[in-house]
Design an enzyme around this catalytic site. Structure first.
Site, mmCIF file in Angstrom:
data_model
loop_
_atom_site.group_PDB
_atom_site.id
_atom_site.type_symbol
_atom_site.label_atom_id
_atom_site.label_comp_id
_atom_site.label_asym_id
_atom_site.label_seq_id
_atom_site.Cartn_x
_atom_site.Cartn_y
_atom_site.Cartn_z
ATOM 1 N N LYS A 1 -6.550 23.332 66.354
ATOM 2 C CA LYS A 1 -6.593 24.834 66.429
ATOM 3 C C LYS A 1 -6.664 25.115 68.440
ATOM 4 C CE LYS A 1 -6.934 28.484 64.336
ATOM 5 N NZ LYS A 1 -7.280 29.621 62.844
ATOM 6 N N ARG B 1 -2.405 21.570 55.848
ATOM 7 C CA ARG B 1 -2.587 19.718 56.491
ATOM 8 C C ARG B 1 -2.136 19.062 57.053
ATOM 9 N NH1 ARG B 1 -5.514 23.555 56.755
ATOM 10 N NH2 ARG B 1 -7.829 24.176 55.974
ATOM 11 N N ARG C 1 -7.456 35.108 58.844
ATOM 12 C CA ARG C 1 -6.753 35.129 58.189
ATOM 13 C C ARG C 1 -7.745 35.434 56.999
ATOM 14 N NH1 ARG C 1 -2.785 30.849 56.198
ATOM 15 N NH2 ARG C 1 -1.543 32.683 55.292
#
Length: 320
Positions: A183, A318, A118
């Site tokens: 992630k 976050r 992104r």
């Protein structure tokens, strides 16, 4: 497209995990030992962990399964399937061929020289460590119908990985997969088309499978591999076929039901549901408790001002 056949042949010889001397490799490929040494430098720059021991030769630090177009095609029906070992970007490859592709066309790679995530960020793509897969899809309902598509793709990927034993894989709004707050995969949906016409979508994903620690040193957030999330790691070809099949089915469901048909599935998988979070919006920071998503794909944040939806733009989520 540059010819990488000699380097790919070298990888085919090394993938067994055994030692091979420079002389042996050179004789098999009809090139000198000096040329072998030069090719090895390029393979290391692709992220392959190759070491050399005097008197024994070259060896990969570990074995892995190379992607095989025929094996994947035998496991899943796909109107167009291309495995291109070395490519700039699987997404870009499909975007450049939108007018020529059947709906559901897929491109996979072993290594991306210019993989992207992104906001134009680089997607680290070492050879053979991960899975880089892109699919083309045409939405006849138009560009507005693509709202929230990355969320739906995230659900499809998470459910596929859970079926392989990665029970604790979660989705993170708007386009990531997480495991234990790290992630695991990213999703990039790119779209072309004109208002009032069909939307042409290229849906890309990068899934960390067994990326070496040193390769991920430049990543600016906590990350993990599927090797950590799965009890027994699936073969890469079987995994690719399952992801393709699930994604095809999910996109067909999405065309019929829209995002509303996936809200419950998303909320079951939401990594931050009912947890305190911070939203970073440019230089602004908003704190609250994540309460899932709405029918437009907006993140619902419970703040001091009540339940507020956030969508699009330069928003980063976050955990607190």
């Amino acid at each position: 497209m540059r010819d990488h056949s000699t380097r790919l042949a070298l990888i085919q010889m090394l993938v067994d995990g055994a030692f091979h001397s420079g002389e042996e490799l050179g004789e098999a490929l009809g090139i000198s030992r000096a040329a072998i040494s030069k090719h090895m430098k390029v393979l290391r720059s692709w992220g392959l962990d190759i070491y050399r021991v005097q008197g024994k030769g070259y060896c990969l630090s570990g074995q892995f399964e190379l992607l095989d177009e025929a094996k994947i095609a035998a496991l899943v029906a796909c109107p167009s399937l291309n495995v291109i070992p070395v490519i700039d970007s699987t997404n870009q490859y499909l975007l450049e061929r939108v007018g020529q592709l059947p709906k559901g066309a897929v491109c996979l790679a072993e290594y991306q020289a210019a993989g992207r995530g992104r906001r134009g960020r680089q997607w680290l793509s070492p050879f053979g460590s991960n899975l880089y897969l892109s699919m083309y899809w045409r939405l006849d309902a138009g560009m507005a119908a693509a709202m929230g598509l990355s969320l739906v793709v995230g659900v499809a990927l998470a459910e596929t990985l859970q079926s392989f034993g990665a029970a604790d894989v979660k989705v993170k709004w708007p386009n990531d997969l997480y495991y234990q707050d790290k992630k695991l995969a990213g999703i990039l949906v790119e779209m072309t088309g004109q208002a009032g016409d069909a939307a042409h979508l290229v849906i890309g994903m990068g899934l960390n499978i067994a990326m070496p620690e040193h390769e991920g040193e430049s990543i600016g957030q906590a990350w993990t591999n599927l090797t950590e999330a799965c009890g027994a790691l699936p073969g890469r070809n079987a995994l690719a076929a399952s992801l393709i099949e699930r994604l095809q089915r999910t996109l067909e469901d999405y065309e019929e039901k829209g995002l509303e048909g996936f809200l419950d599935r998303w909320n079951r998988l939401d990594n931050y549901l009912d947890r305190p979070v911070r939203l970073l919006i440019g230089n602004r920071e908003v704190e609250g408790v994540a309460r899932g998503i709405n029918a437009q794909g907006a993140l619902l944040l419970e703040t001091v001002d009540g339940l507020v939806p956030f969508i699009g733009g330069e928003i980063s989520l976050r955990g607190c």
